[in-house]
Structure formats: structure tokens, C-alpha cells
Write an enzyme that holds these catalytic residues in place. Structure first.
Site, mmCIF file in Angstrom:
data_model
loop_
_atom_site.group_PDB
_atom_site.id
_atom_site.type_symbol
_atom_site.label_atom_id
_atom_site.label_comp_id
_atom_site.label_asym_id
_atom_site.label_seq_id
_atom_site.Cartn_x
_atom_site.Cartn_y
_atom_site.Cartn_z
ATOM 1 N N VAL A 199 0.939 -1.178 -0.058
ATOM 2 C CA VAL A 199 -0.042 0.082 -0.056
ATOM 3 C C VAL A 199 0.918 1.384 -0.135
ATOM 4 C CG1 VAL A 199 -1.774 -0.992 1.487
ATOM 5 C CG2 VAL A 199 -0.368 0.083 2.581
ATOM 6 N N THR A 245 1.156 8.553 -1.160
ATOM 7 C CA THR A 245 2.204 9.357 -0.835
ATOM 8 C C THR A 245 2.536 10.483 -2.048
ATOM 9 O OG1 THR A 245 3.458 7.319 0.193
ATOM 10 C CG2 THR A 245 4.821 9.102 -0.353
ATOM 11 N N ALA A 246 2.320 10.066 -3.388
ATOM 12 C CA ALA A 246 2.483 11.151 -4.081
ATOM 13 C C ALA A 246 1.507 12.352 -3.911
ATOM 14 C CB ALA A 246 2.199 10.454 -5.569
ATOM 15 N N HIS A 260 5.798 6.055 -10.908
ATOM 16 C CA HIS A 260 6.444 4.908 -11.519
ATOM 17 C C HIS A 260 7.069 5.114 -12.694
ATOM 18 C CE1 HIS A 260 3.988 2.656 -8.771
ATOM 19 N NE2 HIS A 260 2.738 2.666 -9.300
#
Length: 293
Positions: free
Chosen positions: A69, A120-121, A164
Site C-alpha cells: 500500500v 504518498t504522491a 512509477h
């Protein structure tokens, strides 16, 4: 004295651990050895592949035993799940980017696409925007991460927060890197960037939790020792990603923090969530919330 004529049979093959992680190269690289029974003594895995926005929701609903997660979701799930001290993604130079079609665009009042509001981003973006966009951004639109760059390119949104492998491919969409959230975080804190966490249900018990942590740590070390063994699994699930990009992805997100969070890793996680709580983005953490049982 009486005896049970039909004692319960010994469970030599306990149910596999139900786990979900993404099909991204860093996760398949980390879990390849464990998923394929090459970690001695590790429990078998029943693997589900899902993007992190899906696994975040699974965690909030208490689904599955082990999940990859976002660290950003921890304040909502740590009562039921424990943070494993390994297997996740932290690092340096690997943060999310804000991309625009127009070079140097002022984001005040602009529409921004993000992959999740429980990521988090997103936390890094909001912390950055609070400092760097004093007028405030406009509407925030959640969409799958693989749709964000096309949406920015096509003018459907003004900017996009990407994660990513988009770090390596955004130029092919004709986009510009407006800001690097990770660089801003590192410059202001000196800490690594906490991205993805491995969590496991506390109800599994302390002994099992430690077995899971040992298995995750062993699995990543086996992958480092013989990376060619994991390559078919990585490429099978890499969503038609160029093998060279997959290698860059692994090199960026699988590092010493994957084997062990360590002092700096825990400081980074607590620092992110403490700052986010101060901005009202997440609930505050208890003093021992991150402690491994």
C-alpha cells in the site's frame, strides 16, 4: 481416561498467505522468489495483482493478509495492520513528478490529475503546493496513473502528478517536468522518500508477522543475488514495458530500504505522516503506531 477416537489431523499444508501487490517491476522483482517457493521455510503465497490505489482500498476494508500500500494510507489502517520493516519502496531521486504541456505553467487555480488521494504522491504534492502555489491549485481529478499523461497531452487537465515508470517516459508525450516532488522533499528534510509499504494483519500473530518479514527480506536478497531468475516474472507482468525501462524501475525503487527500513526509513515515514497530519491531510499517528510487534 477417554481419548478422542478421531483427532483432528495435523495441518501440514496451512492455507497460503493472501497477498496483493502491483504488477510493477519493483514488486514482482521483490516477491518473485517468495511467490515461486524459493524462500526456504516461507509460507506459500496466494497472489493478487492490483494497482496501489486498489490495494489501499483493500487495506481500508481489511481484505487479505498482506498488502503493498501507499505509506499515505497507514493512518487509516494501522489498527488492523502492522507495518513490516522491509519489502516496501523508499528511496532517493525517485519521487513523483508534476507534468505540464506548457513549460513553467503557474498551477494557481489549475486542474491537476492525480493517481489517488490516498497516496504518498498526493501527500507530497499537497505539501509542495502549500509552499509553492500560495494561491492554491484548482480542481484535483483522480484517474488511473496510466491515463494521466495522455490527459495532460490532450489538454483534458492542466497538469498531472505521475509515478512509477512515467519518470522515464513523459518526454515521449511531449510533456515538461514542472516540479519533482521527491527532490523538494529531500531538499527540505534530508530524508528518503517513503512511497510503498508492506503491511500484514496483526491478527496473524507476532510469530507469523516475523516469518513474513523474514520471507520478504530473504526474497529481495535472492533477487539481488540472481536477478536473471526473476526476469521472466518481471517482464510477464510489466504491461508491455520496455525491458530497459523495467531495469531502471527496479534500480530506482529496490534498494537498501527494501531490505530494511532502518532508522532513516522510519524517520522518513513518520516525518511524512506528521507533516501531512499538521496540514489536515491525514489523521495523526499514535506514538507507537509504526512499531513492528
Amino acid at each position: 481416561m477417554t481419548t478422542d477416537a478421531n483427532p483432528a489431523p495435523f495441518d501440514a499444508n496451512p492455507a497460503p498467505i493472501r497477498i496483493a501487490f502491483s504488477p510493477c517491476p519493483n514488486d514482482t522483482f521483490v516477491f518473485d522468489a517468495w511467490a515461486h517457493g524459493r524462500v526456504p521455510g516461507a509460507p506459500a503465497l496466494d497472489v493478487t495483482f492490483a494497482d496501489i490505489d486498489i490495494t489501499n482500498g483493500m487495506a481500508e476494508r481489511g481484505e487479505l493478509d498482506v498488502l503493498k500500500v501507499s505509506y499515505a494510507v497507514l493512518p487509516w489502517v494501522l489498527e488492523e495492520y502492522a507495518l513490516l520493516p522491509c519489502g516496501g519502496a523508499l528511496g532517493r531521486g525517485c519521487g513523483p513528478l508534476v507534468l505540464t504541456k506548457e513549460l513553467g505553467l503557474d498551477l494557481t487555480g489549475r486542474t491537476v490529475a492525480v493517481p489517488s488521494e490516498r497516496s504518498t504522491a498526493y501527500l507530497l504534492f499537497r505539501l509542495w503546493a502549500a509552499e509553492m502555489v500560495p494561491g492554491g491549485v484548482g480542481e484535483v481529478v483522480v484517474m488511473p496513473f496510466d491515463e494521466i499523461m495522455p490527459a495532460v497531452r490532450d489538454g483534458k487537465v492542466d497538469a498531472g502528478l505521475v509515478i512509477h515508470e512515467a519518470r522515464f517516459t513523459y518526454r515521449t508525450f511531449g510533456l515538461h517536468n514542472l516540479a519533482d516532488m521527491g527532490r523538494h522533499w529531500e531538499d527540505t528534510t534530508g530524508l528518503p522518500i517513503p512511497l510503498g509499504a508492506i503491511i500484514a494483519k496483526r491478527s496473524l500473530g507476532t510469530e507469523t508477522l516475523h516469518r513474513l518479514a523474514d520471507a520478504a527480506r530473504s526474497s529481495v536478497r535472492l533477487a539481488w543475488d540472481r536477478p536473471e531468475v526473476s526476469r521472466p516474472y518481471v517482464l510477464e507482468h510489466a504491461q508491455e514495458m520496455d525491458p530497459a525501462v523495467a531495469d531502471q524501475h527496479i534500480g530506482l525503487y529496490v534498494n537498501e530500504f527494501t531490505a530494511d527500513l532502518g532508522e532513516d526509513g522510519y524517520a522518513a515515514v513518520r516525518g511524512l505522516l506528521t507533516r501531512a497530519a499538521a496540514e489536515g491531510l491525514v489523521p495523526p499517528l499514535g506514538p507507537d503506531a509504526l512499531a513492528f510487534p
